[in-house]
Design a protein around this motif. Structure first.
Motif, mmCIF file in Angstrom:
data_model
loop_
_atom_site.group_PDB
_atom_site.id
_atom_site.type_symbol
_atom_site.label_atom_id
_atom_site.label_comp_id
_atom_site.label_asym_id
_atom_site.label_seq_id
_atom_site.Cartn_x
_atom_site.Cartn_y
_atom_site.Cartn_z
ATOM 1 N N ASP A 111 0.721 -1.198 -0.095
ATOM 2 C CA ASP A 111 0.021 0.197 0.177
ATOM 3 C C ASP A 111 0.834 1.209 0.002
ATOM 4 O O ASP A 111 0.457 2.218 0.608
ATOM 5 C CB ASP A 111 -0.804 0.051 1.128
ATOM 6 N N VAL A 112 2.003 1.282 -0.919
ATOM 7 C CA VAL A 112 2.918 2.457 -0.926
ATOM 8 C C VAL A 112 2.240 3.585 -1.852
ATOM 9 O O VAL A 112 1.664 3.340 -2.887
ATOM 10 C CB VAL A 112 4.268 2.140 -1.518
ATOM 11 N N ALA A 126 2.941 3.829 3.858
ATOM 12 C CA ALA A 126 3.116 2.507 3.343
ATOM 13 C C ALA A 126 2.697 1.685 4.497
ATOM 14 O O ALA A 126 2.509 1.929 5.735
ATOM 15 C CB ALA A 126 4.477 2.078 2.991
ATOM 16 N N THR A 127 2.604 0.200 4.385
ATOM 17 C CA THR A 127 2.443 -0.599 5.526
ATOM 18 C C THR A 127 3.544 -1.781 5.418
ATOM 19 O O THR A 127 4.210 -1.901 4.356
ATOM 20 C CB THR A 127 0.945 -1.410 5.265
ATOM 21 N N LEU A 128 3.849 -2.308 6.473
ATOM 22 C CA LEU A 128 4.774 -3.154 6.662
ATOM 23 C C LEU A 128 3.999 -4.630 7.220
ATOM 24 O O LEU A 128 3.383 -4.465 8.365
ATOM 25 C CB LEU A 128 5.891 -3.076 7.601
ATOM 26 N N VAL A 150 13.982 1.666 -3.203
ATOM 27 C CA VAL A 150 13.343 0.491 -2.608
ATOM 28 C C VAL A 150 11.986 0.633 -1.849
ATOM 29 O O VAL A 150 11.469 -0.508 -1.555
ATOM 30 C CB VAL A 150 14.499 -0.138 -1.689
ATOM 31 N N LEU A 151 11.447 1.758 -2.339
ATOM 32 C CA LEU A 151 9.971 1.844 -1.413
ATOM 33 C C LEU A 151 9.078 1.353 -2.594
ATOM 34 O O LEU A 151 8.467 2.351 -2.902
ATOM 35 C CB LEU A 151 9.862 3.273 -1.011
ATOM 36 N N TYR A 152 8.693 -0.020 -2.694
ATOM 37 C CA TYR A 152 7.550 -0.319 -3.531
ATOM 38 C C TYR A 152 7.084 -1.749 -2.979
ATOM 39 O O TYR A 152 7.526 -2.060 -2.239
ATOM 40 C CB TYR A 152 8.148 -0.363 -4.961
ATOM 41 N N LEU A 178 16.007 1.935 5.246
ATOM 42 C CA LEU A 178 15.254 0.655 4.485
ATOM 43 C C LEU A 178 16.116 -0.035 4.066
ATOM 44 O O LEU A 178 16.847 0.438 3.147
ATOM 45 C CB LEU A 178 14.091 1.392 3.633
ATOM 46 N N THR A 179 16.284 -1.574 3.849
ATOM 47 C CA THR A 179 17.162 -2.346 3.449
ATOM 48 C C THR A 179 16.531 -3.377 2.684
ATOM 49 O O THR A 179 15.842 -4.304 3.549
ATOM 50 C CB THR A 179 18.237 -2.743 4.258
#
Length: 262
Positions: A111-112, A126-128, A150-152, A178-179
């Motif tokens: 949900d980015v 976003a959600t994790l 990397v945010l997707y 974020l990795t």
């Protein structure tokens, strides 16, 4: 999935014929795709990660497994997870413990959404999701510039951030780092990745680097520059993890004929 659009069009065409009076309701022209002259090609199933992603998009749930199953042992050993943090909403002692605490979580992004404030400052939501629950994540402008590549959705990551707890709201994570966490897919085990950069790019590798850095890992890429006939092997900070997503993105960037894994 490979023929459904053709099948739907066939049914739609038959419906139009009925409406126009060209076909009797008793003509028997409403069979399956095979009856419409549409052949089903012999195709392999989607790879598991793509299948799970499509299941999630379509039904809201994973049906054939979970993308994080391979990380179950590591998740169980971690001191923090989404469920423990979310419990702070109803457990005062957990709220005291987690408020403002820096945590590291392993999970899959979803949900980015990119947003901007009234004064045009960019941020993202976003959600994790891990194997226990789903927590909301806020990415402010500073970290956003660094983690943007990397945010997707569907990216499996290690997330570092601080817990934000407000009365009457579910706890959230304010992202700091974020990795991506990637594993070489079985289809590419023991193989090498070859990329030819077309002559039109000269020796400019920016486009290549922008793709490679989304898939960090320990494998190299053998790069041939058509313009200068030079061949180089990436290493160090440009190591990658071989995945179908990486290969697909390289083919989009440089053309299918210029990307080979063997």
């Amino acid at each position: 999935m490979s023929v459904y659009e053709k099948a739907m069009k066939s049914v739609s065409d038959e419906d139009k014929k009925v409406i126009d009076g060209q076909v009797s309701l008793f003509d028997g022209g409403f069979g399956f795709a095979a009856d419409q002259g549409i052949s089903i090609p012999p195709l392999k199933e989607y790879d598991m990660r793509q299948l799970l992603s499509l299941e999630k998009q379509t039904t809201g749930s994973y049906l054939s497994g979970h993308p994080l199953e391979a990380f179950e042992d590591e998740l169980e050993k971690r001191p923090h997870n989404t469920y423990k943090i979310l419990s702070a909403a109803s457990d005062p002692s957990a709220a005291v413990y987690y408020e403002g605490r820096e945590v590291e979580l392993l999970g899959i992004l979803g949900d980015v959404k990119r947003r901007s404030t009234k004064d045009k400052r960019a941020y993202a939501l976003a959600t994790l999701e891990d194997l226990y629950s789903i927590i909301d994540v806020i990415v402010f402008q500073g970290p956003l510039a660094e983690v943007e590549p990397v945010l997707y959705n569907d990216n499996i990551v290690k997330l570092k951030g601080r817990v934000d707890i407000k009365e009457g709201e579910a706890p959230k994570i304010i992202l700091e780092k974020l990795t991506p966490i990637l594993k070489t897919e079985e289809a590419f085990a023991g193989k090498k990745l070859y990329v030819k950069i077309p002559a039109m790019y000269g020796e400019n590798t920016d486009k290549l680097i922008n793709v490679l850095k989304k898939y960090p890992g320990n494998s190299s890429t053998i790069v041939h520059m058509e313009a200068t006939k030079k061949t180089v092997v990436t290493n160090g900070g440009f190591g990658v993890t071989y995945t179908k997503s990486l290969i697909d993105n390289l083919k989009i960037a440089f053309g299918e004929a210029n990307v080979v894994v063997k």
